[in-house]
Each structure stands twice: as C-alpha cells, then as structure tokens.
Design a protein around this motif. Sequence first.
Motif, PDB file in Angstrom:
ATOM      1  N   GLY A 183       0.810  -1.222   0.000  1.00 49.39           N
ATOM      2  CA  GLY A 183       0.000   0.000   0.000  1.00 49.39           C
ATOM      3  C   GLY A 183       0.836   1.260   0.000  1.00 49.39           C
ATOM      4  N   GLY A 184       2.152   1.090  -0.186  1.00 52.54           N
ATOM      5  CA  GLY A 184       3.074   2.221  -0.068  1.00 52.54           C
ATOM      6  C   GLY A 184       2.830   3.336  -1.073  1.00 52.54           C
ATOM      7  N   ASN A 185       2.088   3.071  -2.135  1.00 50.46           N
ATOM      8  CA  ASN A 185       1.764   4.129  -3.103  1.00 50.46           C
ATOM      9  C   ASN A 185       0.720   5.092  -2.543  1.00 50.46           C
ATOM     10  N   PHE A 186       0.049   4.676  -1.464  1.00 47.87           N
ATOM     11  CA  PHE A 186      -0.925   5.553  -0.808  1.00 47.87           C
ATOM     12  C   PHE A 186      -0.450   5.971   0.584  1.00 47.87           C
ATOM     13  N   PHE A 187      -0.065   4.996   1.395  1.00 51.82           N
ATOM     14  CA  PHE A 187       0.229   5.323   2.799  1.00 51.82           C
ATOM     15  C   PHE A 187       1.076   4.211   3.428  1.00 51.82           C
ATOM     16  N   ARG A 188       2.085   4.627   4.174  1.00 47.18           N
ATOM     17  CA  ARG A 188       2.871   3.680   4.972  1.00 47.18           C
ATOM     18  C   ARG A 188       2.759   4.078   6.432  1.00 47.18           C
ATOM     19  N   GLY A 189       2.483   3.093   7.276  1.00 49.92           N
ATOM     20  CA  GLY A 189       2.272   3.370   8.695  1.00 49.92           C
ATOM     21  C   GLY A 189       3.439   4.089   9.339  1.00 49.92           C
ATOM     22  N   ILE A 190       4.632   3.661   8.991  1.00 50.32           N
ATOM     23  CA  ILE A 190       5.813   4.240   9.644  1.00 50.32           C
ATOM     24  C   ILE A 190       5.926   5.736   9.328  1.00 50.32           C
ATOM     25  N   GLU A 191       5.523   6.110   8.099  1.00 45.72           N
ATOM     26  CA  GLU A 191       5.589   7.526   7.732  1.00 45.72           C
ATOM     27  C   GLU A 191       4.513   8.324   8.488  1.00 45.72           C
ATOM     28  N   GLY A 192       3.332   7.715   8.648  1.00 50.31           N
ATOM     29  CA  GLY A 192       2.278   8.352   9.430  1.00 50.31           C
ATOM     30  C   GLY A 192       2.721   8.545  10.866  1.00 50.31           C
ATOM     31  N   ALA A 193       3.400   7.521  11.416  1.00 54.16           N
ATOM     32  CA  ALA A 193       3.878   7.604  12.799  1.00 54.16           C
ATOM     33  C   ALA A 193       4.908   8.722  12.932  1.00 54.16           C
ATOM     34  N   ASP A 194       5.751   8.866  11.904  1.00 56.14           N
ATOM     35  CA  ASP A 194       6.745   9.953  11.933  1.00 56.14           C
ATOM     36  C   ASP A 194       6.063  11.319  11.989  1.00 56.14           C
ATOM     37  N   ARG A 195       4.853  11.385  11.432  1.00 56.38           N
ATOM     38  CA  ARG A 195       4.133  12.675  11.438  1.00 56.38           C
ATOM     39  C   ARG A 195       3.220  12.800  12.655  1.00 56.38           C
ATOM     40  N   GLY A 196       3.360  11.885  13.596  1.00 54.05           N
ATOM     41  CA  GLY A 196       2.665  12.046  14.869  1.00 54.05           C
ATOM     42  C   GLY A 196       1.404  11.206  15.042  1.00 54.05           C
ATOM     43  N   ILE A 197       1.071  10.363  14.060  1.00 53.22           N
ATOM     44  CA  ILE A 197      -0.101   9.488  14.240  1.00 53.22           C
ATOM     45  C   ILE A 197       0.340   8.266  15.048  1.00 53.22           C
ATOM     46  N   GLU A 198      -0.471   7.887  15.994  1.00 49.95           N
ATOM     47  CA  GLU A 198      -0.170   6.679  16.774  1.00 49.95           C
ATOM     48  C   GLU A 198       0.111   5.527  15.802  1.00 49.95           C
ATOM     49  N   ARG A 199       1.172   4.752  16.059  1.00 47.33           N
ATOM     50  CA  ARG A 199       1.645   3.766  15.078  1.00 47.33           C
ATOM     51  C   ARG A 199       0.564   2.745  14.696  1.00 47.33           C
ATOM     52  N   ALA A 200      -0.129   2.214  15.691  1.00 46.88           N
ATOM     53  CA  ALA A 200      -1.122   1.171  15.378  1.00 46.88           C
ATOM     54  C   ALA A 200      -2.210   1.740  14.457  1.00 46.88           C
ATOM     55  N   ARG A 201      -2.573   3.008  14.716  1.00 48.09           N
ATOM     56  CA  ARG A 201      -3.623   3.613  13.881  1.00 48.09           C
ATOM     57  C   ARG A 201      -3.066   3.918  12.481  1.00 48.09           C
ATOM     58  N   ALA A 202      -1.843   4.376  12.452  1.00 44.18           N
ATOM     59  CA  ALA A 202      -1.220   4.659  11.152  1.00 44.18           C
ATOM     60  C   ALA A 202      -1.131   3.368  10.324  1.00 44.18           C
ATOM     61  N   ASP A 203      -0.809   2.279  10.989  1.00 41.11           N
ATOM     62  CA  ASP A 203      -0.733   1.000  10.265  1.00 41.11           C
ATOM     63  C   ASP A 203      -2.117   0.561   9.778  1.00 41.11           C
ATOM     64  N   SER A 204      -3.158   0.890  10.535  1.00 39.85           N
ATOM     65  CA  SER A 204      -4.514   0.575  10.063  1.00 39.85           C
ATOM     66  C   SER A 204      -4.794   1.310   8.760  1.00 39.85           C
ATOM     67  N   ILE A 205      -4.355   2.562   8.699  1.00 39.69           N
ATOM     68  CA  ILE A 205      -4.538   3.332   7.453  1.00 39.69           C
ATOM     69  C   ILE A 205      -3.746   2.660   6.319  1.00 39.69           C
ATOM     70  N   GLY A 206      -2.537   2.235   6.664  1.00 38.21           N
ATOM     71  CA  GLY A 206      -1.715   1.532   5.663  1.00 38.21           C
ATOM     72  C   GLY A 206      -2.401   0.276   5.163  1.00 38.21           C
ATOM     73  N   MET A 207      -2.998  -0.481   6.066  1.00 38.75           N
ATOM     74  CA  MET A 207      -3.681  -1.714   5.654  1.00 38.75           C
ATOM     75  C   MET A 207      -4.879  -1.395   4.755  1.00 38.75           C
ATOM     76  N   LEU A 208      -5.575  -0.291   5.089  1.00 36.23           N
ATOM     77  CA  LEU A 208      -6.682   0.126   4.207  1.00 36.23           C
ATOM     78  C   LEU A 208      -6.154   0.436   2.803  1.00 36.23           C
ATOM     79  N   ALA A 209      -4.977   1.050   2.750  1.00 38.08           N
ATOM     80  CA  ALA A 209      -4.383   1.370   1.442  1.00 38.08           C
ATOM     81  C   ALA A 209      -4.149   0.095   0.635  1.00 38.08           C
ATOM     82  N   THR A 210      -3.721  -0.962   1.315  1.00 40.75           N
ATOM     83  CA  THR A 210      -3.463  -2.218   0.579  1.00 40.75           C
ATOM     84  C   THR A 210      -4.771  -2.793   0.018  1.00 40.75           C
ATOM     85  N   VAL A 211      -5.873  -2.590   0.745  1.00 40.55           N
ATOM     86  CA  VAL A 211      -7.158  -3.098   0.249  1.00 40.55           C
ATOM     87  C   VAL A 211      -7.602  -2.297  -0.979  1.00 40.55           C
TER      88      VAL A 211
END
Length: 333
Positions: free
Chosen positions: A149-177
Amino acid sequence: MSQIKGSSHRCISEARPGQQATQQLFSASLELFSICFTRSPCKDVGGRPLSCRGRPKQSFSKAREGFRINSSFTQDFASKNHIEAMNNSSENKFARKPLAWKRIVVKLSGEALMGRLSHGLDHDVLTSIAADLKDVAARGVEVAVVVGGGNFFRGIEGADRGIERARADSIGMLATVMNALALEYAIEKQGQAARTMSALPMPALCEAYSHQAALHHLAKGRTVVLGGGTGNPFFTTDTGAALRGAELSCDLIMKATKVDGVYSADPKRDPRAIRYDQLTHDEAISRNLAVMDTAAFALARENGIPIIVFSIREKGAILSALEGRGNATLVLP
Ligand code: UDP
C-alpha cells in the motif's frame, strides 16, 4: 510435491494460522536474530524428522532439483569473480530450465503499481500486471497476490508525522485493500476470475480472508488478491506474503522489485555490485542481503519456501521469472 505440500499444510494447520500467526512471526524473527541456526528436532505427523518447521527434509532436495548451489560458496564475502563463477556454473540451471511451480504467492508493492507516478495507481501498469497474472494462471499455476500500500500510505511515515503507530498501520492496511480492489478489477477485465480477500473483514467491499476459502478459490483457478497484509499493525505486506505463502502451502514466493534480483551491494550506490543468480536462505542472512524484510525472510526460511526476486518493470515479468527467463535471483532453502 503434493505429499510435501500436504505435510507442510498439516504442520501449519496444527499451529492454527489465524490465532498463532503473530506468534510464529515473532519466533521466526527471534530465530533469525539469534543467528545460531540450531533447529530443535521436530517431527511431522507421520513421525518423520523435519529439518524445519512445516516441511520434511526431502522437500529441500525437491526444491533444489535442477538448481544446485555451487558447493564452494564459502562463508566469507564472495568476490566479484566468485559470484560470476557461481552464476556461470554449469550446475546453475535456473536461467535455462523452465520452472514447474503449482501454487505461488506474488508480492507486489504499492510502488510497483504506481509505475512512474509519484503516488496512486498507474492504470497502464495495472493492466500490464493483470495480463501477466492471467498468463501465469493460464499455465495452470495457482496464483495468490499480496499487494502493498506504499503508493498511498505507509504506517511508519504516518507515525513519523505524529499518528499513533497502530492507527497509522490501520490506514496503511486500508491502502493495501484499495490496491487489491483495483488489481482484482484489472484482472477480471482481462477475462481471468479473481477474488479480493482482506485480512481485515470489510464485508461490504470484499471477502474476509480465510484459509479454506482462499484454497477453494485457488483450486477453482481464480487469482486471489490478498489485501490487509497480516491484519496486524507493526507488520508489512512482505511478511503478509511469507505468511500466506506458508499458510497456503505455496511452492514459491515471488518478490517483485524495481531491480532484477539480489545484489552483493546496493546497485544504485555501488557500481561494482554483482547480482546473484542463486543463493540459499542462510547465505542471504550471513551476507546481510536484503531479500525481503527481516520477519518475512525469517518466515520463508523457517518454512523452507524458495523466493524469486525479480524486476517487475518489464511487461510479462512474472511469467518470465517463473520460466527462468531474464535476470532474477532464486533463493533456495
Ligand atoms: N501494514 C500493516 N500490517 C501488515 C501489512 C501492512 O500494518 O501486515 C501497513 C503498514 O502501515 C504498511 C502499510 O500497511 O506501511 C503498507 O504496506 P507495505 O509498507 O508493506 O506496502 P509496500 O511497501 O509493499 O507498498
């Protein structure tokens, strides 16, 4: 091969893949980091000794048929001459002998789907990959595809911008879907049946992943597109590919990248980097070669699954790599 796969499947089933998948991933990672490579004696359900969890020892020799590794490959860092000699060895059949894999899992990163765009999906690339997957299925190979899903969102990058990691990874998983649904549609447009299955249940959008249902679709000749990675934060879709590869008793993991295999160093930075034609999992570890991410690679090694690392840039790249045409690296147990 069916006997081998049956054994592997039984062993994985005993571990209850859904519930204990995370545990298996952590134990695989731990084993990798320990670098001691000692394996506890283990037996399959028939009482035969296993050389790794899930696969009887003879599966290694089966997998090696036709692509024997040069036995002089030492623990020291291989020199340029050594790698070239190994790649040109008459014992190296990978580039010449067509491969006969029955069930495979292909890992496609989000980057692979965005082509030359800076983000999102490149429609032409999607169409080209879908046509390639259709051709592979037409050869009678059962194909599961794990999409990133890296073309839309990667959790680690979201976490770097201050989003809680688990939630950022949820966004990443949505991107893969999102990518999975787009790929499913592109495959169907080629006239090949496909099913998206998500590790995170989203009943309005696609089927929830289940081991038995995935096997059923594969047996029916449908290309199964797997979204949601492992369904757990703190993992990647590389690990999802290794996990599903083990769970679905795949013969092979195909890791699509932007380069045509595994190199002795980063080919973008070091012009002297040499590509390996073949490696063992242990050699890749001892040389710190980045084949897949660490947990994914440990899981593949633990379950004795070969990996082909190849470039997805050319049209028909998946079928070419499967048939041993063009450049790629084959990593064998
Ligand atoms: N992800 C996750 N668990 C998984 C697989 C993926 O949390 O099992 C999230 C994670 O945030 C990751 C993102 O989904 O960054 C996209 O996956 P990945 O980075 O593997 O995509 P790729 O780099 O292959 O496009």
